[in-house]
Every structure is written in structure tokens, then in C-alpha cells.
Write a protein that holds these residues in place. Sequence first.
Motif, PDB file in Angstrom:
ATOM      1  N   LEU A  49       0.826  -1.205   0.000  1.00 47.95           N
ATOM      2  CA  LEU A  49       0.000   0.000   0.000  1.00 47.95           C
ATOM      3  C   LEU A  49       0.863   1.260   0.000  1.00 47.95           C
ATOM      4  CD1 LEU A  49      -2.792  -1.048   2.526  1.00 47.95           C
ATOM      5  CD2 LEU A  49      -2.976  -0.860   0.043  1.00 47.95           C
ATOM      6  N   MET A  50       1.942   1.254   0.772  1.00 51.50           N
ATOM      7  CA  MET A  50       2.818   2.418   0.808  1.00 51.50           C
ATOM      8  C   MET A  50       3.536   2.608  -0.515  1.00 51.50           C
ATOM      9  SD  MET A  50       4.440   2.163   4.674  1.00 51.50           S
ATOM     10  CE  MET A  50       5.612   3.475   4.316  1.00 51.50           C
ATOM     11  N   GLY A  51       3.914   1.507  -1.160  1.00 48.60           N
ATOM     12  CA  GLY A  51       4.593   1.635  -2.441  1.00 48.60           C
ATOM     13  C   GLY A  51       3.670   2.029  -3.571  1.00 48.60           C
ATOM     14  N   ILE A  93       8.708  -6.722  11.579  1.00 52.03           N
ATOM     15  CA  ILE A  93       7.718  -6.229  10.634  1.00 52.03           C
ATOM     16  C   ILE A  93       8.184  -4.987   9.874  1.00 52.03           C
ATOM     17  CG2 ILE A  93       6.513  -4.818  12.352  1.00 52.03           C
ATOM     18  CD1 ILE A  93       3.905  -5.562  10.920  1.00 52.03           C
ATOM     19  N   PHE A  94       8.940  -4.117  10.520  1.00 51.18           N
ATOM     20  CA  PHE A  94       9.227  -2.826   9.892  1.00 51.18           C
ATOM     21  C   PHE A  94      10.273  -2.943   8.778  1.00 51.18           C
ATOM     22  CE2 PHE A  94       7.616  -1.792  14.150  1.00 51.18           C
ATOM     23  CZ  PHE A  94       6.504  -1.053  13.769  1.00 51.18           C
ATOM     24  N   ILE A  95      11.222  -3.851   8.923  1.00 49.53           N
ATOM     25  CA  ILE A  95      12.161  -4.050   7.821  1.00 49.53           C
ATOM     26  C   ILE A  95      11.448  -4.656   6.624  1.00 49.53           C
ATOM     27  CG2 ILE A  95      12.895  -6.332   8.603  1.00 49.53           C
ATOM     28  CD1 ILE A  95      15.094  -3.657   6.950  1.00 49.53           C
ATOM     29  N   ILE A  96      10.443  -5.494   6.874  1.00 42.72           N
ATOM     30  CA  ILE A  96       9.654  -6.060   5.777  1.00 42.72           C
ATOM     31  C   ILE A  96       8.866  -4.966   5.083  1.00 42.72           C
ATOM     32  CG2 ILE A  96       7.756  -7.640   5.232  1.00 42.72           C
ATOM     33  CD1 ILE A  96       8.713  -9.434   7.494  1.00 42.72           C
ATOM     34  N   ILE A  97       8.293  -4.057   5.850  1.00 40.25           N
ATOM     35  CA  ILE A  97       7.536  -2.950   5.250  1.00 40.25           C
ATOM     36  C   ILE A  97       8.438  -2.090   4.378  1.00 40.25           C
ATOM     37  CG2 ILE A  97       6.275  -0.821   5.763  1.00 40.25           C
ATOM     38  CD1 ILE A  97       5.208  -2.149   8.285  1.00 40.25           C
ATOM     39  N   VAL A  98       9.608  -1.733   4.885  1.00 44.08           N
ATOM     40  CA  VAL A  98      10.524  -0.861   4.140  1.00 44.08           C
ATOM     41  C   VAL A  98      10.965  -1.527   2.841  1.00 44.08           C
ATOM     42  CG1 VAL A  98      12.821   0.180   4.191  1.00 44.08           C
ATOM     43  CG2 VAL A  98      11.303   0.397   6.165  1.00 44.08           C
ATOM     44  N   GLU A  99      11.352  -2.806   2.907  1.00 42.65           N
ATOM     45  CA  GLU A  99      11.821  -3.501   1.711  1.00 42.65           C
ATOM     46  C   GLU A  99      10.685  -3.682   0.698  1.00 42.65           C
ATOM     47  OE1 GLU A  99      14.846  -4.560   0.793  1.00 42.65           O
ATOM     48  OE2 GLU A  99      15.750  -3.647   2.541  1.00 42.65           O
ATOM     49  N   THR A 100       9.487  -3.967   1.168  1.00 41.33           N
ATOM     50  CA  THR A 100       8.354  -4.138   0.256  1.00 41.33           C
ATOM     51  C   THR A 100       7.989  -2.819  -0.408  1.00 41.33           C
ATOM     52  OG1 THR A 100       7.504  -5.932   1.643  1.00 41.33           O
ATOM     53  CG2 THR A 100       5.987  -4.958   0.064  1.00 41.33           C
ATOM     54  N   THR A 101       8.031  -1.736   0.351  1.00 43.22           N
ATOM     55  CA  THR A 101       7.747  -0.417  -0.231  1.00 43.22           C
ATOM     56  C   THR A 101       8.731  -0.096  -1.350  1.00 43.22           C
ATOM     57  OG1 THR A 101       6.874   0.366   1.891  1.00 43.22           O
ATOM     58  CG2 THR A 101       7.511   2.034   0.280  1.00 43.22           C
ATOM     59  N   ALA A 102      10.013  -0.353  -1.109  1.00 41.79           N
ATOM     60  CA  ALA A 102      11.018  -0.117  -2.150  1.00 41.79           C
ATOM     61  C   ALA A 102      10.824  -1.057  -3.335  1.00 41.79           C
ATOM     62  CB  ALA A 102      12.421  -0.278  -1.565  1.00 41.79           C
ATOM     63  N   ALA A 103      10.406  -2.280  -3.065  1.00 43.99           N
ATOM     64  CA  ALA A 103      10.239  -3.254  -4.132  1.00 43.99           C
ATOM     65  C   ALA A 103       9.145  -2.867  -5.108  1.00 43.99           C
ATOM     66  CB  ALA A 103       9.928  -4.626  -3.531  1.00 43.99           C
ATOM     67  N   MET A 104       8.153  -2.156  -4.628  1.00 44.89           N
ATOM     68  CA  MET A 104       7.032  -1.781  -5.500  1.00 44.89           C
ATOM     69  C   MET A 104       7.429  -0.766  -6.566  1.00 44.89           C
ATOM     70  SD  MET A 104       4.477  -3.567  -4.613  1.00 44.89           S
ATOM     71  CE  MET A 104       3.150  -2.685  -5.424  1.00 44.89           C
ATOM     72  N   ARG A 105       8.658  -0.240  -6.494  1.00 49.02           N
ATOM     73  CA  ARG A 105       9.075   0.803  -7.432  1.00 49.02           C
ATOM     74  C   ARG A 105      10.162   0.339  -8.383  1.00 49.02           C
ATOM     75  NH1 ARG A 105       9.166   4.672  -2.289  1.00 49.02           N
ATOM     76  NH2 ARG A 105       6.922   5.108  -2.186  1.00 49.02           N
ATOM     77  N   ILE A 110       4.079  -5.380 -11.947  1.00 47.07           N
ATOM     78  CA  ILE A 110       4.626  -4.797 -10.727  1.00 47.07           C
ATOM     79  C   ILE A 110       4.999  -5.878  -9.710  1.00 47.07           C
ATOM     80  CG2 ILE A 110       4.154  -3.259  -8.784  1.00 47.07           C
ATOM     81  CD1 ILE A 110       2.339  -1.651 -10.628  1.00 47.07           C
ATOM     82  N   LEU A 111       4.051  -6.787  -9.415  1.00 45.91           N
ATOM     83  CA  LEU A 111       4.314  -7.799  -8.391  1.00 45.91           C
ATOM     84  C   LEU A 111       5.429  -8.763  -8.784  1.00 45.91           C
ATOM     85  CD1 LEU A 111       3.507  -8.731  -5.606  1.00 45.91           C
ATOM     86  CD2 LEU A 111       1.749 -10.189  -6.639  1.00 45.91           C
ATOM     87  N   PRO A 112       5.469  -9.293 -10.019  1.00 49.82           N
ATOM     88  CA  PRO A 112       6.608 -10.158 -10.374  1.00 49.82           C
ATOM     89  C   PRO A 112       7.955  -9.449 -10.267  1.00 49.82           C
ATOM     90  CG  PRO A 112       4.818 -10.456 -11.934  1.00 49.82           C
ATOM     91  CD  PRO A 112       4.441  -9.291 -11.087  1.00 49.82           C
ATOM     92  N   ALA A 113       8.000  -8.166 -10.678  1.00 54.88           N
ATOM     93  CA  ALA A 113       9.259  -7.428 -10.584  1.00 54.88           C
ATOM     94  C   ALA A 113       9.651  -7.167  -9.134  1.00 54.88           C
ATOM     95  CB  ALA A 113       9.151  -6.109 -11.349  1.00 54.88           C
ATOM     96  N   ALA A 114       8.649  -7.023  -8.257  1.00 60.76           N
ATOM     97  CA  ALA A 114       8.926  -6.697  -6.854  1.00 60.76           C
ATOM     98  C   ALA A 114       9.267  -7.924  -6.018  1.00 60.76           C
ATOM     99  CB  ALA A 114       7.716  -5.991  -6.242  1.00 60.76           C
ATOM    100  N   THR A 115       8.924  -9.106  -6.493  1.00 59.19           N
ATOM    101  CA  THR A 115       9.069 -10.317  -5.670  1.00 59.19           C
ATOM    102  C   THR A 115      10.492 -10.550  -5.156  1.00 59.19           C
ATOM    103  OG1 THR A 115       7.187 -11.379  -6.755  1.00 59.19           O
ATOM    104  CG2 THR A 115       8.765 -12.817  -5.638  1.00 59.19           C
TER     105      THR A 115
END
Length: 268
Positions: free
Chosen positions: A94-96, A144-156, A181-186
Motif C-alpha cells: 500500500l505504501m509503495g 515487521i518494519f524491515i519487511i515494510i521498508v523492503e516491500t515499499t522499495a520493491a514496489m518501485r 509490478i508484483l513479479p518485478a517486486a518479488t
Amino acid sequence: MTVAARGARAWANGWFRPPAVPAGALALLVGGLGWEALGWLWQVPFFPPLSAVLGRLVEMVGEGKILGNLAQSLSDLAVGFTISVVFGVTIGILMGAYSKVEAALGIYVNAFLTAPSLVFAPVFFSLFGLSRATIVAVIVMYSIFIIIVETTAAMRVAPQDLLEMGRSYCAPRSVMFRRIILPAATPLIMAGLRLGMGRAVKGMINGEMFIAVVGLGRIVMDAGRRFDAESVLAVLIVIVVVAMAAVKLVQLVDARLTSWLPSTARGA
């Protein structure tokens, strides 16, 4: 030419090569030998030889001190990490995807990521008391917060040319998310999960040692009070093995999900 002569020539020509030793196994062997040697040379109570530590570990397993506590610790780890993955990946996506969500939550995520996670333990203790929920909450706080940060960056990280192609074909946003988007971010999301798993193990042990005094953390605390270095290091070996196995499990899932990528683009 004799058989021995032919064998020697074949060896010289490189037909027969000694089996390759994995670098990781070789490093463990060297480290173990170094530990054993230093333990015998120093002869200090707080650093016993590896052989003594492994012997104590076998005794503790036979006494039933390891397996039961290990099962309890792994259960808390599984629950806490699952919660972190579900909420961490969801919030990160959602953040990404939405800048307003990132603007609203980003300051909190970065603040909690940089703050020492263990300082929130008294809060969890006051809320949940000496219960399993306290340990799970500490694990979530650590991971949880490192997962959030990495996922946010992955969405871009999705390639712009693929995004432009999708827009040119008027692809719906949901299709672009699933197919581009999702395959590239995985790969980057899975990198965040590997980091999160390592931090989750730290949270598990810290929570058990300093809050509820259960599981493997309780054994460490009890042995530390008795200045029993062999028992402390024996449990430490178990904790390291658990951490390595947990991260390896995430890596296997990563390899499965990103098997379509070239080998040079996959996570280590």
C-alpha cells in the motif's frame, strides 16, 4: 604401461579431480578447529573447547531440556513471523502503490525501524503479562518494519518500458499489478523477508530472556546465573542453527517464487 602409471598420467592430465568441498562447510570446519584450539590453549572458564560444548549439548538433549523448549520457541517464532509477513507485505504494498499512504505511515515506520525494539517490551508486558502473546509481540516488533521498508522499495522497481507498454494497451491497474509490478517486486520482497526472519529470531530470544523467561531464552538465563559457559554456548549453537535453518527456508521459498528469473538476478 602399468595401471599405476596410467592412473598417475590421468591425474596429471586433470581427468581425476578431488571432490570439491563447499566453502561453507570448509569455513565451519576451520572455525570449529579454531574454537577447539583456543579453548584448550586459553583454559578459561568462559570459553570452553568446542568438544566440551557439544558434549554438554548432547547431555541437555538427553535430559529433555532442549527439544521441548525448542518446540515452544519455534512455535512463537512461526506465529510472530507469519503476522509480520502478512501485515508487513500488505502495508508495504500500500505504501509503495499510494504516495498518500506512504506520507501518512512512512514517518512511523522509519521511527520504529530505527528505535531499539526491546524498549517496547515493557509495554507488551503491561498489556499481555507473562504470556505467549508478549513474546509474539516482540518478534513482530523486531521483524515487521524491515519487511515494510523492503516491500515499499520493491514496489518501485518495475521496468518503466513494461509499464508504458501496459498503459499503451490500456491494461487495467489490477492486471498491471499482477503481471508487471508484483513479479518485478518479488525478489526484493523476499530479500526483506530474509532480513525479517533474522531479526525475528533475535526478537524471539530477547523476548524469552528478558520478559517471559521461557523457551531457549530461559535456559540461557538459568545457565548464565550459574556461570555455566558450556550450557550457554550449547544453547547458542542451537539458536544459530535455528536462525540458519529459518533463513534457508525463506531462501527456498524465494527460489521457488523467482525461478523464472535469470540466476544472476535472484537473491543470494
